[in-house]
Design an enzyme around this catalytic site. Structure first.
Site, PDB file in Angstrom:
ATOM      1  N   LYS A   5       3.819  29.955   4.326  1.00 41.97           N
ATOM      2  CA  LYS A   5       2.941  29.578   3.220  1.00 41.97           C
ATOM      3  C   LYS A   5       1.474  29.598   3.655  1.00 41.97           C
ATOM      4  O   LYS A   5       0.620  30.157   2.969  1.00 41.97           O
ATOM      5  CB  LYS A   5       3.311  28.191   2.690  1.00 41.97           C
ATOM      6  CG  LYS A   5       4.763  28.098   2.251  1.00 41.97           C
ATOM      7  CD  LYS A   5       5.030  26.893   1.404  1.00 41.97           C
ATOM      8  CE  LYS A   5       4.504  27.088   0.016  1.00 41.97           C
ATOM      9  NZ  LYS A   5       5.267  28.077  -0.735  1.00 41.97           N
ATOM     10  N   HIS A  51      13.491  11.856   3.857  1.00 43.84           N
ATOM     11  CA  HIS A  51      12.871  13.114   4.224  1.00 43.84           C
ATOM     12  C   HIS A  51      12.691  14.071   3.052  1.00 43.84           C
ATOM     13  O   HIS A  51      11.609  14.609   2.877  1.00 43.84           O
ATOM     14  CB  HIS A  51      13.479  13.793   5.438  1.00 43.84           C
ATOM     15  CG  HIS A  51      12.452  14.695   6.041  1.00 43.84           C
ATOM     16  ND1 HIS A  51      11.412  14.210   6.799  1.00 43.84           N
ATOM     17  CD2 HIS A  51      12.206  15.999   5.884  1.00 43.84           C
ATOM     18  CE1 HIS A  51      10.593  15.198   7.083  1.00 43.84           C
ATOM     19  NE2 HIS A  51      11.053  16.291   6.559  1.00 43.84           N
ATOM     20  N   HIS A  66       0.845  -1.200   0.000  1.00 43.92           N
ATOM     21  CA  HIS A  66       0.000   0.000   0.000  1.00 43.92           C
ATOM     22  C   HIS A  66       0.881   1.250   0.000  1.00 43.92           C
ATOM     23  O   HIS A  66       0.667   2.171  -0.791  1.00 43.92           O
ATOM     24  CB  HIS A  66      -0.914  -0.018   1.225  1.00 43.92           C
ATOM     25  CG  HIS A  66      -1.581   1.291   1.534  1.00 43.92           C
ATOM     26  ND1 HIS A  66      -2.627   1.790   0.788  1.00 43.92           N
ATOM     27  CD2 HIS A  66      -1.345   2.212   2.501  1.00 43.92           C
ATOM     28  CE1 HIS A  66      -3.000   2.962   1.288  1.00 43.92           C
ATOM     29  NE2 HIS A  66      -2.230   3.250   2.336  1.00 43.92           N
ATOM     30  N   SER A  77      -1.496  27.315  -4.443  1.00 35.31           N
ATOM     31  CA  SER A  77      -1.174  28.714  -4.712  1.00 35.31           C
ATOM     32  C   SER A  77      -1.725  29.185  -6.054  1.00 35.31           C
ATOM     33  O   SER A  77      -1.726  30.379  -6.340  1.00 35.31           O
ATOM     34  CB  SER A  77       0.346  28.915  -4.699  1.00 35.31           C
ATOM     35  OG  SER A  77       0.882  28.500  -3.476  1.00 35.31           O
ATOM     36  N   HIS A  91      15.111  12.648  12.503  1.00 33.87           N
ATOM     37  CA  HIS A  91      13.914  12.723  13.350  1.00 33.87           C
ATOM     38  C   HIS A  91      12.986  11.538  13.113  1.00 33.87           C
ATOM     39  O   HIS A  91      12.031  11.342  13.842  1.00 33.87           O
ATOM     40  CB  HIS A  91      13.172  14.060  13.188  1.00 33.87           C
ATOM     41  CG  HIS A  91      12.548  14.279  11.855  1.00 33.87           C
ATOM     42  ND1 HIS A  91      12.451  15.508  11.270  1.00 33.87           N
ATOM     43  CD2 HIS A  91      11.998  13.426  10.973  1.00 33.87           C
ATOM     44  CE1 HIS A  91      11.861  15.407  10.105  1.00 33.87           C
ATOM     45  NE2 HIS A  91      11.570  14.156   9.902  1.00 33.87           N
ATOM     46  N   HIS A  92      13.266  10.741  12.071  1.00 32.17           N
ATOM     47  CA  HIS A  92      12.496   9.512  11.856  1.00 32.17           C
ATOM     48  C   HIS A  92      13.018   8.386  12.734  1.00 32.17           C
ATOM     49  O   HIS A  92      12.451   7.303  12.743  1.00 32.17           O
ATOM     50  CB  HIS A  92      12.589   9.075  10.396  1.00 32.17           C
ATOM     51  CG  HIS A  92      11.941  10.044   9.453  1.00 32.17           C
ATOM     52  ND1 HIS A  92      10.629   9.952   9.074  1.00 32.17           N
ATOM     53  CD2 HIS A  92      12.423  11.138   8.822  1.00 32.17           C
ATOM     54  CE1 HIS A  92      10.332  10.942   8.248  1.00 32.17           C
ATOM     55  NE2 HIS A  92      11.400  11.677   8.079  1.00 32.17           N
ATOM     56  N   ASP A 112       6.603  22.166 -26.047  1.00 29.01           N
ATOM     57  CA  ASP A 112       6.571  20.805 -25.514  1.00 29.01           C
ATOM     58  C   ASP A 112       7.624  20.711 -24.429  1.00 29.01           C
ATOM     59  O   ASP A 112       8.233  21.712 -24.066  1.00 29.01           O
ATOM     60  CB  ASP A 112       6.863  19.770 -26.628  1.00 29.01           C
ATOM     61  CG  ASP A 112       6.296  18.396 -26.283  1.00 29.01           C
ATOM     62  OD1 ASP A 112       6.635  17.862 -25.223  1.00 29.01           O
ATOM     63  OD2 ASP A 112       5.505  17.858 -27.088  1.00 29.01           O
ATOM     64  N   THR A 136       6.902  26.831   6.444  1.00 28.82           N
ATOM     65  CA  THR A 136       5.583  26.253   6.173  1.00 28.82           C
ATOM     66  C   THR A 136       4.504  27.187   6.689  1.00 28.82           C
ATOM     67  O   THR A 136       3.474  27.398   6.033  1.00 28.82           O
ATOM     68  CB  THR A 136       5.452  24.865   6.827  1.00 28.82           C
ATOM     69  OG1 THR A 136       6.628  24.118   6.528  1.00 28.82           O
ATOM     70  CG2 THR A 136       4.248  24.126   6.296  1.00 28.82           C
ATOM     71  N   GLU A 148      12.119  13.104   0.233  1.00 31.63           N
ATOM     72  CA  GLU A 148      11.018  12.453  -0.480  1.00 31.63           C
ATOM     73  C   GLU A 148       9.653  12.979  -0.028  1.00 31.63           C
ATOM     74  O   GLU A 148       8.769  13.198  -0.849  1.00 31.63           O
ATOM     75  CB  GLU A 148      11.106  10.935  -0.276  1.00 31.63           C
ATOM     76  CG  GLU A 148       9.880  10.146  -0.727  1.00 31.63           C
ATOM     77  CD  GLU A 148       9.710  10.098  -2.237  1.00 31.63           C
ATOM     78  OE1 GLU A 148      10.685  10.396  -2.958  1.00 31.63           O
ATOM     79  OE2 GLU A 148       8.602   9.766  -2.685  1.00 31.63           O
ATOM     80  N   TYR A 182       8.910  15.843   0.913  1.00 34.26           N
ATOM     81  CA  TYR A 182       8.675  17.152   0.299  1.00 34.26           C
ATOM     82  C   TYR A 182       8.501  17.049  -1.212  1.00 34.26           C
ATOM     83  O   TYR A 182       7.828  17.869  -1.813  1.00 34.26           O
ATOM     84  CB  TYR A 182       9.770  18.138   0.703  1.00 34.26           C
ATOM     85  CG  TYR A 182       9.643  18.463   2.163  1.00 34.26           C
ATOM     86  CD1 TYR A 182       8.559  19.218   2.609  1.00 34.26           C
ATOM     87  CD2 TYR A 182      10.498  17.946   3.098  1.00 34.26           C
ATOM     88  CE1 TYR A 182       8.363  19.451   3.945  1.00 34.26           C
ATOM     89  CE2 TYR A 182      10.314  18.174   4.446  1.00 34.26           C
ATOM     90  CZ  TYR A 182       9.246  18.922   4.873  1.00 34.26           C
ATOM     91  OH  TYR A 182       9.043  19.139   6.190  1.00 34.26           O
ATOM     92  N   TRP A 239       7.593  -0.417   3.903  1.00 33.37           N
ATOM     93  CA  TRP A 239       8.132   0.253   2.705  1.00 33.37           C
ATOM     94  C   TRP A 239       9.520   0.829   2.974  1.00 33.37           C
ATOM     95  O   TRP A 239      10.275   1.098   2.061  1.00 33.37           O
ATOM     96  CB  TRP A 239       7.180   1.350   2.216  1.00 33.37           C
ATOM     97  CG  TRP A 239       7.299   2.660   2.934  1.00 33.37           C
ATOM     98  CD1 TRP A 239       6.715   2.993   4.110  1.00 33.37           C
ATOM     99  CD2 TRP A 239       8.043   3.806   2.518  1.00 33.37           C
ATOM    100  NE1 TRP A 239       7.060   4.267   4.457  1.00 33.37           N
ATOM    101  CE2 TRP A 239       7.870   4.798   3.493  1.00 33.37           C
ATOM    102  CE3 TRP A 239       8.847   4.102   1.402  1.00 33.37           C
ATOM    103  CZ2 TRP A 239       8.457   6.051   3.413  1.00 33.37           C
ATOM    104  CZ3 TRP A 239       9.428   5.352   1.326  1.00 33.37           C
ATOM    105  CH2 TRP A 239       9.239   6.315   2.322  1.00 33.37           C
ATOM    106  N   SER A 275      12.792   6.323 -13.388  1.00 33.91           N
ATOM    107  CA  SER A 275      11.678   7.015 -14.016  1.00 33.91           C
ATOM    108  C   SER A 275      11.521   8.429 -13.461  1.00 33.91           C
ATOM    109  O   SER A 275      11.384   9.404 -14.218  1.00 33.91           O
ATOM    110  CB  SER A 275      10.394   6.215 -13.795  1.00 33.91           C
ATOM    111  OG  SER A 275       9.267   7.010 -14.020  1.00 33.91           O
ATOM    112  N   SER A 276      11.565   8.536 -12.136  1.00 31.48           N
ATOM    113  CA  SER A 276      11.363   9.853 -11.526  1.00 31.48           C
ATOM    114  C   SER A 276      12.506  10.805 -11.842  1.00 31.48           C
ATOM    115  O   SER A 276      12.286  11.996 -12.059  1.00 31.48           O
ATOM    116  CB  SER A 276      11.246   9.721 -10.010  1.00 31.48           C
ATOM    117  OG  SER A 276      10.077   9.045  -9.697  1.00 31.48           O
ATOM    118  N   ARG A 332       1.826   0.522  15.151  1.00 32.66           N
ATOM    119  CA  ARG A 332       1.491   0.393  13.729  1.00 32.66           C
ATOM    120  C   ARG A 332       2.014  -0.937  13.195  1.00 32.66           C
ATOM    121  O   ARG A 332       2.788  -1.615  13.841  1.00 32.66           O
ATOM    122  CB  ARG A 332       2.069   1.566  12.938  1.00 32.66           C
ATOM    123  CG  ARG A 332       3.556   1.709  13.045  1.00 32.66           C
ATOM    124  CD  ARG A 332       4.060   3.013  12.431  1.00 32.66           C
ATOM    125  NE  ARG A 332       4.076   2.972  10.987  1.00 32.66           N
ATOM    126  CZ  ARG A 332       4.986   3.606  10.227  1.00 32.66           C
ATOM    127  NH1 ARG A 332       5.935   4.334  10.791  1.00 32.66           N
ATOM    128  NH2 ARG A 332       4.942   3.551   8.919  1.00 32.66           N
TER     129      ARG A 332
END
Lengths: 533, 183
Positions: free
Chosen positions: A332, A254, A78, A269, A303-304, A107, A329, A256, A258, A143, A170-171, A451
């Protein structure tokens, strides 16, 4: 693919190639954008079906429907699907569709790379999804792929690693394309500080992708050699250290998060000024805020993993830098609110989803702040509080902005208005159910429910039942989204070129539906002068 | 792509090449984190890696703290797949910082074949690991045990006299892993 054929029915007079091979060989940014978006919509339902299985098993305490190994592989798949198969391709799809039109380019800069970047995806996900049917089942170690657990994955292990490699390639291809386009193909007069914020957020996202995904590729390569080639990067027996994987992984991980959310800031925006009928408040501060967030994202990774046993100085450093992210943040969020202040607001579906984003994403941001405080993180770590936090920022954050963006630009793409009544139904059903789904998980986490476990103690039963009911309603509500899109592609009220009367930007100066080839000649610089953002 | 003629082909290629090079460098950076991490662990004592000193160094301590004692606890683990029993013969010791101290561990092979294993040490709290040095340890080499053999394995260590005052207890843990190669 059938839907994408329909998507294009309006363009045939613009000498679009026909036949199904067109989709295999196309280098047109609009075709590729549509393919990305349809692909991620399909993956959204595959990943969503897995979430439904998870919520089914968690409906009651005890083991009722699936065995724990399968449950764990559902959790793992998932996450991988939703991150790499839904949100990331969807943003690349939006970038493909919109960035050339927003900057007045004909293009993307590297159209063949573009085609490749997309077509890697179905193969990568075939590899990953095939593991559901092989002996030993799909990857079930989470994951985040922490060793030594992930090294116990059976035959699925190399599938997982190579799928991650492909997805990364790909990315990166997509990111290179976006950056090469924005830096070299802007229409005359389109200076960097005139770019719409969606383009700006994508520039920064592109840099994050190019800087962080290769690190992930390196980390999973080390896992591969640890398992099959006798290295011991992460094996204590051979002098390695499993904790090092966590450091390397989150150095990617991390940035990632963002990558997943920055383009959402760009979308919101664009939408809020349109429906508040006021220019965006603090455009430049928005750009700097995004850049600041991106910079900080590279120095907060630990921090993870506050609980792995770090020196006090390390805990403090990562706590302070993490909480520092709240400043840009906050800039924003306040800018969005200031944009709406005294605006002539209307509440069409894209605006509703954008407002839902601002409020609910902020809730996710607040729980993120709580998690960033080291001493309390020792309590929250690996509980449902974390699950609630990242679903608030990803579902009501990234997914909400993707839905908002779809409603916002769908009339431009198809030439038809979507059904506004159904859109509003979609919003209210989603917003009520998503809160029923995830809000109780905060309480579960604070009460100590871990979890990634298929069973739980009976005192958690009520909140889990409520959460599951919310989950199913939310899942079913998304079918309405597909129905609205298909209906809109097939027909509907004719959309005007500007579509929304508060809309600004070069894409709205094109016809609706947008012609197959746009801006073959650059737009008039005076349109850009007049303000496009 | 039949479009504008004034496409900046050169610029596009330049940007693309630069970005590809950046991606390749970042791939290398991922791997360079491995030695970097080791250096960082050594400097900060993160990860509880212990130091090795010669007997000569150990015999010439700085200043002995006559009235200070540090409790050293021993923890033993055996990783999955190694059919051994492994224990510390003394659970804990009170040692004087700066003084060379000896203790013994004992390992027994429970299986009917000879097995090799190597022990990985770790010291907690991590701040203490910088002040925890060994002159001799069974963990420096691979240990091989014949079927049902029991072996006494010595360790000689010094807690540096410069160890911070607030550290009163140091835990030394060993985990034995199965080693495939016979060295």
């Amino acid at each position: 693919m059938a839907d994408s054929m329909n998507l294009d029915s309006g363009h045939h007079e613009h000498h679009a190639p026909s036949g199904w091979t067109r989709w295999l060989t196309t280098t047109n940014h609009k075709d590729i954008g549509s393919m990305y978006l349809i692909f991620s919509l399909i993956m959204f339902f595959i990943g969503g079906a897995m979430a439904m299985i998870i919520r089914l098993e968690l409906f009651q305490p005890g083991l009722q429907f699936v065995d724990p190994q399968f449950y764990n592989s559902m959790v793992t798949m998932h996450a991988l699907i939703m991150i790499f198969g839904v949100v990331m391709p969807a943003w690349t799809g939006f970038a493909n569709w919109l960035i050339p039109m927003m900057i007045g380019a004909p293009d993307m800069a590297l159209p063949r790379l573009n085609n490749w970047s997309f077509w890697i995806l179905p193969f990568a996900f075939s590899l990953l999804l095939l593991t559901l049917f092989i002996p030993g089942g799909a990857p079930a170690g989470g994951w985040t792929m922490y060793p030594p657990l992930v090294l116990q994955t059976g035959a699925a292990f190399p599938f997982l690693i190579f799928a991650v490699h492909f997805l990364g390639a790909s990315s990166i291809g997509g990111a290179i394309n976006v950056l090469a386009t924005v830096f070299n193909m802007r229409a005359p007069g389109m200076t960097l500080l005139k770019l719409p914020l969606f383009v700006w957020t994508w520039i920064i996202t592109g840099f994050l992708l190019i800087a962080s995904l290769p690190v992930l590729a390196g980390a999973v390569t080390m896992l591969l050699t640890d398992k099959y080639f006798g290295t011991s990067f992460f094996s204590a027996a051979g002098g390695g250290d499993p904790v090092m994987f966590q450091h390397i992984f989150w150095f990617f991980g991390h940035p990632e998060v963002y990558i997943l959310i920055l383009p959402a800031f760009g979308v919101v925006s664009a939408i809020i000024p349109t429906f508040a009928r006021k220019p965006l408040f603090g455009y430049q501060s928005m750009v700097y805020a995004v850049a600041a967030i991106a910079f900080l994202s590279f120095i907060v990774w630990a921090h993870h993993m506050f609980t792995v046993g770090m020196p006090l100085a390390g805990e403090l450093f990562f706590m302070y830098t993490t909480i520092l992210i709240a400043v840009p943040t906050g800039v924003k969020v306040f800018n969005w609110v200031a944009t709406m202040w005294k605006g002539a607001m209307t509440f069409e579906t894209p605006m509703l989803f954008a407002l839902g984003f601002v409020i609910l994403f902020t809730i996710g941001g607040f729980s993120g702040l709580m998690l960033g405080v080291t001493p309390v993180d020792f309590q929250y770590h690996d509980t449902y509080f974390v699950v609630a936090h990242f679903h608030y920022v990803l579902v009501t954050g990234a997914i909400y902005s993707l839905i908002a963006a779809t409603y916002f630009w769908l009339p431009k793409w198809t030439g038809h208005m979507y059904n506004e009544t159904l859109g509003k139904w979609h919003f209210w059903l989603s917003t009520i159910s998503v809160n029923v789904l995830f809000f109780p998980q905060h309480f579960l986490g604070l009460a100590g429910m871990p979890r990634r476990i298929p069973d739980y103690s009976v005192q958690f039963a009520e909140f889990n039942m409520i959460s599951s009911i919310g989950g199913w309603v939310y899942g079913l509500s998304q079918l309405l989204f597909v129905y609205i899109i298909i209906k809109c592609v097939r027909g509907g009220k004719k959309a005007s070129d500007r579509v929304w009367d508060g809309a600004h930007g070069l894409e709205w100066t094109l016809a609706s539906p947008a012609p197959y080839h746009s801006f073959d000649t650059p737009p008039d610089p005076s349109t850009i002068e007049g303000g496009v953002r | 792509m039949a479009g504008r003629k004034i496409l900046n082909r050169q610029g596009i290629n330049k940007t693309a090449i630069r970005l590809v090079v950046t991606a390749v460098i970042m791939f290398g950076f991922g791997f360079s984190l491995v030695p970097l991490y080791d250096v960082l662990c050594e400097v900060t004592g993160l990860n509880g890696k212990t130091g090795v000193i010669s007997r000569q160094e150990a015999k010439s301590p700085g200043e002995l703290h006559e009235d200070r004692l540090v409790k050293v606890q021993f923890v033993t683990n055996v990783a999955v797949g190694l059919p051994w029993r492994f224990k510390a013969l003394e659970k804990e010791l009170f040692v004087r910082p700066g003084k060379l101290t000896f203790t013994n561990f004992q390992a027994t092979n429970l299986s009917q074949s000879s097995v090799a294993g190597s022990a990985v040490p770790s010291v907690a709290p991590s701040i203490a690991s910088r002040y925890f040095n060994k002159t001799d340890c069974f963990c420096f080499v691979v240990q091989s045990l014949d079927p049902n053999q029991t072996k006494i394995m010595p360790v000689a260590f010094v807690v540096d006299s410069k160890i911070p005052d607030n550290v009163d207890v140091v835990t030394l843990s060993y985990t034995f892993f199965k080693t495939e190669e016979k060295i």
